[in-house]
Enzyme design. Structure first.
Site, short mmCIF file in Angstrom:
data_model
loop_
_atom_site.label_atom_id
_atom_site.label_comp_id
_atom_site.label_asym_id
_atom_site.label_seq_id
_atom_site.Cartn_x
_atom_site.Cartn_y
_atom_site.Cartn_z
N GLU A 53 -7.58 9.16 9.07
CA GLU A 53 -7.25 10.55 9.43
C GLU A 53 -8.50 11.41 9.53
O GLU A 53 -8.62 12.26 10.40
CB GLU A 53 -6.27 11.12 8.39
CG GLU A 53 -4.92 10.41 8.46
CD GLU A 53 -3.97 10.79 7.35
OE1 GLU A 53 -4.37 10.68 6.16
OE2 GLU A 53 -2.85 11.21 7.64
N GLU A 75 -0.30 3.94 4.14
CA GLU A 75 0.40 4.72 3.11
C GLU A 75 1.79 4.19 2.81
O GLU A 75 2.29 4.33 1.69
CB GLU A 75 0.50 6.20 3.54
CG GLU A 75 -0.82 6.95 3.54
CD GLU A 75 -1.57 6.89 4.86
OE1 GLU A 75 -1.28 6.01 5.70
OE2 GLU A 75 -2.46 7.73 5.05
C1 HXC Z 1 -9.10 4.68 -5.01
C2 HXC Z 1 -9.96 2.73 -4.17
C3 HXC Z 1 -9.35 2.99 -2.92
C4 HXC Z 1 -8.59 4.18 -2.77
C5 HXC Z 1 -10.41 1.12 -2.79
N1 HXC Z 1 -10.60 1.57 -4.05
N2 HXC Z 1 -9.65 1.96 -2.09
N3 HXC Z 1 -9.82 3.58 -5.19
N4 HXC Z 1 -8.50 4.99 -3.85
N5 HXC Z 1 -8.00 4.54 -1.62
C6 HXC Z 1 -11.38 0.93 -5.12
C7 HXC Z 1 -10.64 -0.26 -5.71
O1 HXC Z 1 -9.71 0.17 -6.63
C8 HXC Z 1 -11.79 -1.01 -6.35
O2 HXC Z 1 -12.13 -0.36 -7.55
C9 HXC Z 1 -12.94 -0.76 -5.38
O3 HXC Z 1 -12.58 0.40 -4.62
C10 HXC Z 1 -13.13 -1.92 -4.40
O4 HXC Z 1 -11.88 -2.19 -3.77
P1 HXC Z 1 -11.22 -3.66 -3.70
O5 HXC Z 1 -9.79 -3.46 -3.48
O6 HXC Z 1 -11.65 -4.46 -4.89
O7 HXC Z 1 -11.97 -4.23 -2.42
P2 HXC Z 1 -11.40 -5.31 -1.37
O8 HXC Z 1 -10.70 -6.41 -2.09
O9 HXC Z 1 -12.56 -5.62 -0.48
O10 HXC Z 1 -10.27 -4.54 -0.53
C11 HXC Z 1 -10.58 -3.47 0.31
C12 HXC Z 1 -9.32 -2.69 0.71
C13 HXC Z 1 -8.52 -2.28 -0.52
C14 HXC Z 1 -8.44 -3.55 1.64
C15 HXC Z 1 -9.80 -1.46 1.52
O11 HXC Z 1 -9.43 -1.62 -1.44
C16 HXC Z 1 -7.40 -1.34 -0.27
O12 HXC Z 1 -6.35 -1.74 0.20
N6 HXC Z 1 -7.60 -0.04 -0.61
C17 HXC Z 1 -6.54 0.95 -0.49
C18 HXC Z 1 -6.32 1.35 0.95
C19 HXC Z 1 -5.24 2.38 1.04
O13 HXC Z 1 -4.07 2.17 0.71
N7 HXC Z 1 -5.57 3.57 1.55
C20 HXC Z 1 -4.63 4.66 1.75
C21 HXC Z 1 -4.66 5.54 0.53
S1 HXC Z 1 -3.40 6.78 0.63
P3 HXC Z 1 -12.33 -1.21 -8.92
O14 HXC Z 1 -12.52 -0.14 -9.95
O15 HXC Z 1 -11.10 -2.02 -9.09
O16 HXC Z 1 -13.55 -2.03 -8.62
C22 HXC Z 1 -4.05 7.95 1.60
C23 HXC Z 1 -3.17 9.11 1.83
C24 HXC Z 1 -3.84 10.13 2.63
O17 HXC Z 1 -5.12 7.86 2.09
C25 HXC Z 1 -2.98 11.31 2.77
C26 HXC Z 1 -3.65 12.58 2.76
C27 HXC Z 1 -4.86 12.80 3.53
#
Ligand code: HXC
Length: 260
Positions: free
Chosen positions: A112, A132
């Site tokens: 976004e 999401e």
């Molecule tokens: C908080 C996050 C994060 C996030 C990653 N991390 N994404 N922390 N919020 N959105 C953190 C993980 O917890 C982890 O911390 C570290 O970053 C590395 O991530 P990994 O998952 O270990 O890496 P990897 O296995 O390479 O996977 C990458 C990934 C995955 C596929 C991008 O991290 C993932 O699915 N992230 C979430 C993506 C997501 O759902 N985004 C949408 C969020 S909701 P630790 O401490 O464990 O090392 C949103 C709503 C917006 O954005 C609405 C309003 C604007």
């Protein structure tokens, strides 16, 4: 000024580069990070010596979304009363062009954020998505609305309802990004800076006017938009830069815009 979650530099005299820098969380967009981002961009926008801005992340992640750990325990009353994420809208108030240089993950709020920028360039490694739905919510930073304009309803619906990621190639074919740049580390940022430098060689007033009229197309009917464009075009005849640009053409020389 020094920031905790972003880096700000001047790769060219008239170009500001903002790099999201929260590598341990893949640039998850926490509220403090976003406050810094807004501050840096607003400052660049106000600075007469700046003509364009570039926003990027790391090779691995542009931004993996809003910070899920920060959000997970919030209640409706908090998010509503405290206008959670409302300050994300400040990016749309910028007058100067903002170019996103995306490599790696651009998910949820990260996708976004890229869509809020005026132009998107993608590295072949870019992975976009609105996941999401996997968290029991939906996009909240404009993803559903801006994707519709960029790529159409059926694709937007598929992406928002399945949460699947899409590639740089797909984003380019669908017209969401301007183009996919060559491979190679840092290539996408380099290209974005080159584009920003090119834009910076123009009249700031004309560039600002161009951004304003293109964006107006999102909110106006065609008839209103055409009238608005014509009026802004007429208005530019009151600027020195119009006189200089057209005189330079007639005299077969390069224009020297003074942004006045
Ligand atoms: C908080 C996050 C994060 C996030 C990653 N991390 N994404 N922390 N919020 N959105 C953190 C993980 O917890 C982890 O911390 C570290 O970053 C590395 O991530 P990994 O998952 O270990 O890496 P990897 O296995 O390479 O996977 C990458 C990934 C995955 C596929 C991008 O991290 C993932 O699915 N992230 C979430 C993506 C997501 O759902 N985004 C949408 C969020 S909701 P630790 O401490 O464990 O090392 C949103 C709503 C917006 O954005 C609405 C309003 C604007």
């Amino acid at each position: 000024r020094s920031y905790e979650y972003i880096l700000v530099s001047r790769p060219e005299p008239a170009v500001v580069l903002v790099t999201l820098n929260r590598p341990k969380s893949l640039n998850a967009l926490s509220s403090p990070l976003f406050a810094e981002l807004n501050q840096a961009l607003e400052e660049a926008d106000k600075d007469d010596s700046v003509s364009a801005m570039v926003l990027t992340g790391s090779e691995k992640a542009f931004a993996a979304g809003a910070d899920i750990k920060e959000m997970k325990d919030k209640q409706y009353a908090d998010v509503y009363k405290n206008k959670f994420l409302e300050d994300w809208g400040k990016i749309n108030q910028l007058r100067k062009p903002l170019i996103a240089a995306v490599s790696g993950y651009a998910l949820g709020g990260g996708c976004e954020l890229a869509l809020m920028c005026d132009i998107i360039l993608a590295s072949p490694t870019a992975k976009f998505g609105q996941p999401e739905i996997n968290l029991g919510v939906i996009p909240g930073g404009g993803g559903s609305q801006r994707l519709i304009h960029a790529i159409g309803k059926s694709r937007t619906m598929e992406l928002v309802l399945t949460g699947r990621m899409f590639s740089a190639q797909e984003a380019s074919q669908w017209g969401m990004v301007s183009r996919v740049v060559g491979e190679g580390e840092g290539e996408v940022v380099k290209e974005a800076i080159t584009m920003a430098k090119e834009i910076a060689s123009k009249s700031q007033i004309a560039v600002q006017a161009g951004k304003e009229v293109v964006n107006a197309a999102y909110e106006m009917t065609l008839a209103e938009g055409l009238r608005f464009e014509r009026r802004i075009f007429h208005g530019l005849f009151a600027t020195n830069d119009q006189k200089e640009g057209m005189a330079a053409f007639a005299e077969k020389r390069k224009a020297n815009f003074t942004h006045s």
